[in-house]
Scaffold this motif. Sequence first.
Motif, mmCIF file in Angstrom:
data_model
loop_
_atom_site.group_PDB
_atom_site.id
_atom_site.type_symbol
_atom_site.label_atom_id
_atom_site.label_comp_id
_atom_site.label_asym_id
_atom_site.label_seq_id
_atom_site.Cartn_x
_atom_site.Cartn_y
_atom_site.Cartn_z
ATOM 1 N N THR A 1 0.795 -1.198 0.021
ATOM 2 C CA THR A 1 0.018 -0.052 0.078
ATOM 3 C C THR A 1 0.839 1.121 0.015
ATOM 4 N N LEU A 2 1.792 1.340 0.781
ATOM 5 C CA LEU A 2 2.860 2.438 0.819
ATOM 6 C C LEU A 2 3.572 2.615 -0.415
ATOM 7 N N SER A 3 3.541 1.406 -1.258
ATOM 8 C CA SER A 3 4.313 1.651 -2.371
ATOM 9 C C SER A 3 3.393 2.134 -3.583
ATOM 10 N N GLY A 4 2.222 2.317 -3.361
ATOM 11 C CA GLY A 4 1.220 2.556 -4.177
ATOM 12 C C GLY A 4 0.253 1.733 -4.938
ATOM 13 N N PHE A 5 0.452 0.484 -4.379
ATOM 14 C CA PHE A 5 -0.519 -0.588 -4.884
ATOM 15 C C PHE A 5 -1.852 -0.598 -4.103
ATOM 16 N N ALA A 6 -2.937 -0.914 -4.876
ATOM 17 C CA ALA A 6 -4.196 -1.295 -4.322
ATOM 18 C C ALA A 6 -4.113 -2.621 -3.898
ATOM 19 N N VAL A 7 -4.510 -3.006 -2.932
ATOM 20 C CA VAL A 7 -4.534 -4.490 -2.397
ATOM 21 C C VAL A 7 -5.858 -4.916 -1.944
ATOM 22 N N LEU A 8 -6.442 -5.843 -2.677
ATOM 23 C CA LEU A 8 -7.770 -6.582 -2.474
ATOM 24 C C LEU A 8 -7.378 -7.848 -1.819
ATOM 25 N N ARG A 9 -8.260 -8.040 -0.993
ATOM 26 C CA ARG A 9 -8.150 -9.411 -0.251
ATOM 27 C C ARG A 9 -9.324 -10.055 -0.071
ATOM 28 N N HIS A 10 -9.367 -11.442 -0.524
ATOM 29 C CA HIS A 10 -10.757 -12.111 -0.641
ATOM 30 C C HIS A 10 -10.308 -13.525 0.056
ATOM 31 N N MET A 11 -11.264 -14.145 0.493
ATOM 32 C CA MET A 11 -11.060 -15.526 0.723
ATOM 33 C C MET A 11 -11.544 -16.400 -0.264
ATOM 34 N N PRO A 12 -11.107 -17.509 -0.344
ATOM 35 C CA PRO A 12 -11.817 -18.413 -1.513
ATOM 36 C C PRO A 12 -13.147 -18.517 -1.487
ATOM 37 N N HIS B 1 -15.174 -15.960 -1.328
ATOM 38 C CA HIS B 1 -15.769 -14.756 -2.152
ATOM 39 C C HIS B 1 -15.495 -15.056 -3.747
ATOM 40 N N VAL B 2 -14.403 -15.621 -3.850
ATOM 41 C CA VAL B 2 -14.237 -16.058 -5.379
ATOM 42 C C VAL B 2 -15.212 -17.188 -5.619
ATOM 43 N N TRP B 3 -15.639 -18.072 -4.870
ATOM 44 C CA TRP B 3 -16.529 -18.894 -5.386
ATOM 45 C C TRP B 3 -17.835 -18.580 -5.396
ATOM 46 N N PHE B 4 -18.260 -17.982 -4.317
ATOM 47 C CA PHE B 4 -19.616 -17.539 -4.271
ATOM 48 C C PHE B 4 -20.038 -16.327 -4.599
ATOM 49 N N GLU B 5 -19.173 -15.324 -4.916
ATOM 50 C CA GLU B 5 -19.544 -13.959 -5.153
ATOM 51 C C GLU B 5 -18.582 -13.467 -6.248
ATOM 52 N N PRO B 6 -18.537 -14.235 -7.261
ATOM 53 C CA PRO B 6 -17.563 -13.690 -8.262
ATOM 54 C C PRO B 6 -17.666 -12.404 -8.893
ATOM 55 N N GLU B 7 -18.845 -12.178 -9.202
ATOM 56 C CA GLU B 7 -19.427 -10.798 -9.675
ATOM 57 C C GLU B 7 -18.996 -9.608 -8.750
ATOM 58 N N ARG B 8 -19.082 -9.799 -7.633
ATOM 59 C CA ARG B 8 -18.537 -8.811 -6.454
ATOM 60 C C ARG B 8 -17.243 -8.652 -6.531
ATOM 61 N N VAL B 9 -16.188 -9.749 -6.524
ATOM 62 C CA VAL B 9 -14.905 -9.718 -6.835
ATOM 63 C C VAL B 9 -14.498 -9.060 -8.044
ATOM 64 N N LEU B 10 -15.028 -9.212 -9.073
ATOM 65 C CA LEU B 10 -14.590 -8.844 -10.377
ATOM 66 C C LEU B 10 -15.137 -7.157 -10.335
ATOM 67 N N ALA B 11 -16.101 -6.675 -9.511
ATOM 68 C CA ALA B 11 -16.654 -5.466 -9.671
ATOM 69 C C ALA B 11 -15.657 -4.722 -8.823
#
Length: 64
Positions: A24-35, A37-47
């Motif tokens: 984050t301090l280097s300017g990267f946006a970090v998104l963190r998801h549990m498996p 989230h990816v399995w059951f809410e892929p549209e939210r993760v993609l959004a």
Amino acid sequence: MDGFAFYSSREALRRDLGRNNASTLSGFAVLRHMPEHVWFEPERVLAEIRAVLSRRPQPTTPQA
């Protein structure tokens, strides 16, 4: 993706949080998801990914 299995100790969690903060301090946006989230809410993760990418500065074309 994050999962509780990766945090077998407080030290492992401390290192991971340190890496996250450094990114984050280097300017990267970090998104963190549990498996789940990816399995059951892929549209939210993609959004969320698209929202972060849309905020990035667009490259400029050199002027002749």
